[in-house]
Design a protein around this motif. Sequence first.
Motif, short mmCIF file in Angstrom:
data_model
loop_
_atom_site.label_atom_id
_atom_site.label_comp_id
_atom_site.label_asym_id
_atom_site.label_seq_id
_atom_site.Cartn_x
_atom_site.Cartn_y
_atom_site.Cartn_z
N ILE A 61 -23.62 20.71 14.36
CA ILE A 61 -24.16 21.04 13.03
C ILE A 61 -24.99 19.90 12.46
CG2 ILE A 61 -22.40 22.75 12.41
CD1 ILE A 61 -20.95 20.47 10.85
N SER A 68 -15.98 23.83 14.22
CA SER A 68 -14.91 23.96 15.22
C SER A 68 -14.96 25.31 15.94
CB SER A 68 -13.55 23.79 14.55
OG SER A 68 -13.53 22.62 13.76
N THR A 93 -15.41 18.87 5.49
CA THR A 93 -16.11 20.11 5.13
C THR A 93 -17.06 20.57 6.24
OG1 THR A 93 -16.19 19.22 2.87
CG2 THR A 93 -17.50 21.20 3.32
N GLY A 96 -18.87 23.95 6.19
CA GLY A 96 -18.32 24.73 5.08
C GLY A 96 -17.64 26.02 5.54
N THR A 112 -13.34 17.81 1.27
CA THR A 112 -14.06 16.54 1.22
C THR A 112 -14.79 16.29 2.54
OG1 THR A 112 -12.27 15.17 2.12
CG2 THR A 112 -12.25 15.57 -0.26
N ARG A 114 -17.43 13.14 4.44
CA ARG A 114 -17.93 11.78 4.25
C ARG A 114 -19.44 11.64 4.48
NH1 ARG A 114 -18.59 9.11 9.08
NH2 ARG A 114 -18.69 7.08 8.07
N LEU A 143 -8.06 8.62 1.94
CA LEU A 143 -8.09 9.94 2.57
C LEU A 143 -7.64 11.02 1.60
CD1 LEU A 143 -6.56 9.18 6.09
CD2 LEU A 143 -8.98 9.53 5.52
N THR A 157 -9.65 18.68 9.57
CA THR A 157 -10.46 19.21 10.67
C THR A 157 -11.17 18.10 11.44
OG1 THR A 157 -12.42 19.64 9.32
CG2 THR A 157 -10.77 21.38 9.43
N ILE A 213 -12.69 9.47 9.98
CA ILE A 213 -13.11 8.09 9.79
C ILE A 213 -12.70 7.62 8.40
CG2 ILE A 213 -15.13 6.55 9.72
CD1 ILE A 213 -15.70 7.82 12.24
N1 SAH Z 1 -14.33 22.08 9.02
C1 SAH Z 1 -15.69 21.92 9.51
C2 SAH Z 1 -15.77 21.17 10.82
C3 SAH Z 1 -15.75 19.76 10.55
S1 SAH Z 1 -16.07 18.57 11.79
C4 SAH Z 1 -16.42 23.24 9.58
O1 SAH Z 1 -15.81 24.30 9.29
O2 SAH Z 1 -17.61 23.24 9.90
C5 SAH Z 1 -15.22 17.23 10.99
C6 SAH Z 1 -15.91 16.67 9.78
O3 SAH Z 1 -15.05 15.68 9.23
C7 SAH Z 1 -17.23 15.97 10.06
O4 SAH Z 1 -18.25 16.58 9.33
C8 SAH Z 1 -16.98 14.53 9.61
O5 SAH Z 1 -18.11 13.93 9.00
C9 SAH Z 1 -15.86 14.71 8.60
N2 SAH Z 1 -15.04 13.52 8.32
C10 SAH Z 1 -14.74 12.48 9.11
N3 SAH Z 1 -13.94 11.61 8.47
C11 SAH Z 1 -13.73 12.11 7.22
C12 SAH Z 1 -12.98 11.68 6.08
N4 SAH Z 1 -12.30 10.54 6.07
N5 SAH Z 1 -12.98 12.47 4.97
C13 SAH Z 1 -13.68 13.63 4.95
N6 SAH Z 1 -14.40 14.08 6.00
C14 SAH Z 1 -14.42 13.34 7.11
#
Ligand code: SAH
Length: 221
Positions: A61, A68, A93, A96, A112, A114, A143, A157, A213
């Motif tokens: 994406i 996922s 997110t 989304g 949330t 990042r 977090l 996720t 992260i």
């Molecule tokens: N749930 C999403 C898939 C997400 S992939 C969907 O439905 O499309 C995981 C995401 O987690 C990535 O976009 C990554 O940037 C984010 N991420 C990584 N560490 C994070 C943190 N500490 N807080 C929030 N998001 C985070």
Amino acid sequence: MGAVSRRSTVNLKAARERLVEELRREISDERVLRVMAKIPREAFVPRASRHLAYEDRPLPIGAGQTISQPFIIALMTQALELVGTEKVLELGTGSGYQAAILAELARQVITTERIPKLTQSAKRTLEKLGYTNIQVYLAEKTLGWQAEAPYDAIMVTAAAPRVPLELLDQLTVGGRMVIPVGSRWEQDLLYVLRQKEGFTAKNLTPCRFVPLIGEGAWSEE
Ligand code: SAH
């Protein structure tokens, strides 16, 4: 609408129905299946990969991240056993898409992310689709999202090296969390339940997610 785009809309709808029938072999929660039969996953992936929207696999994406795999999404969602009254937190997110699924099954979703670019595009997609019970926030250092805690359910996720204490603290008693925990390359999907005293955990399946992260998780490199 021209003939070509009308045809591809029909194809996508048929592909969506086929995917849900495939998921039905392993996912028993009809509410989860119904929601996945309704939400247009193609709206959450880049235009060039729309024709792949209903393959049962993750898709890029942008910004090195992925939406996922539908099966894992269904499994994680089912595990939370949402009845419609819950306040839910999602970490990551991304596109989304998962937030939209949660929003159909719970009262309120806080999510949330990042990466600012993803936060913006997810917000736009969710607004276009008419969701009013989702709040998308740019992740802070800590977090989760303390300001709105506690949550009846938390879905992470992205993969963590261990179950973060910061997140356990944001659960209600009776609250449940699903989170991939392991190395940067492979993890176990854990289900954690907060009880009156303490927590119980079980392992749902092996899985592979991009890293979570931040403080209490992985460092950037
Ligand atoms: N749930 C999403 C898939 C997400 S992939 C969907 O439905 O499309 C995981 C995401 O987690 C990535 O976009 C990554 O940037 C984010 N991420 C990584 N560490 C994070 C943190 N500490 N807080 C929030 N998001 C985070």
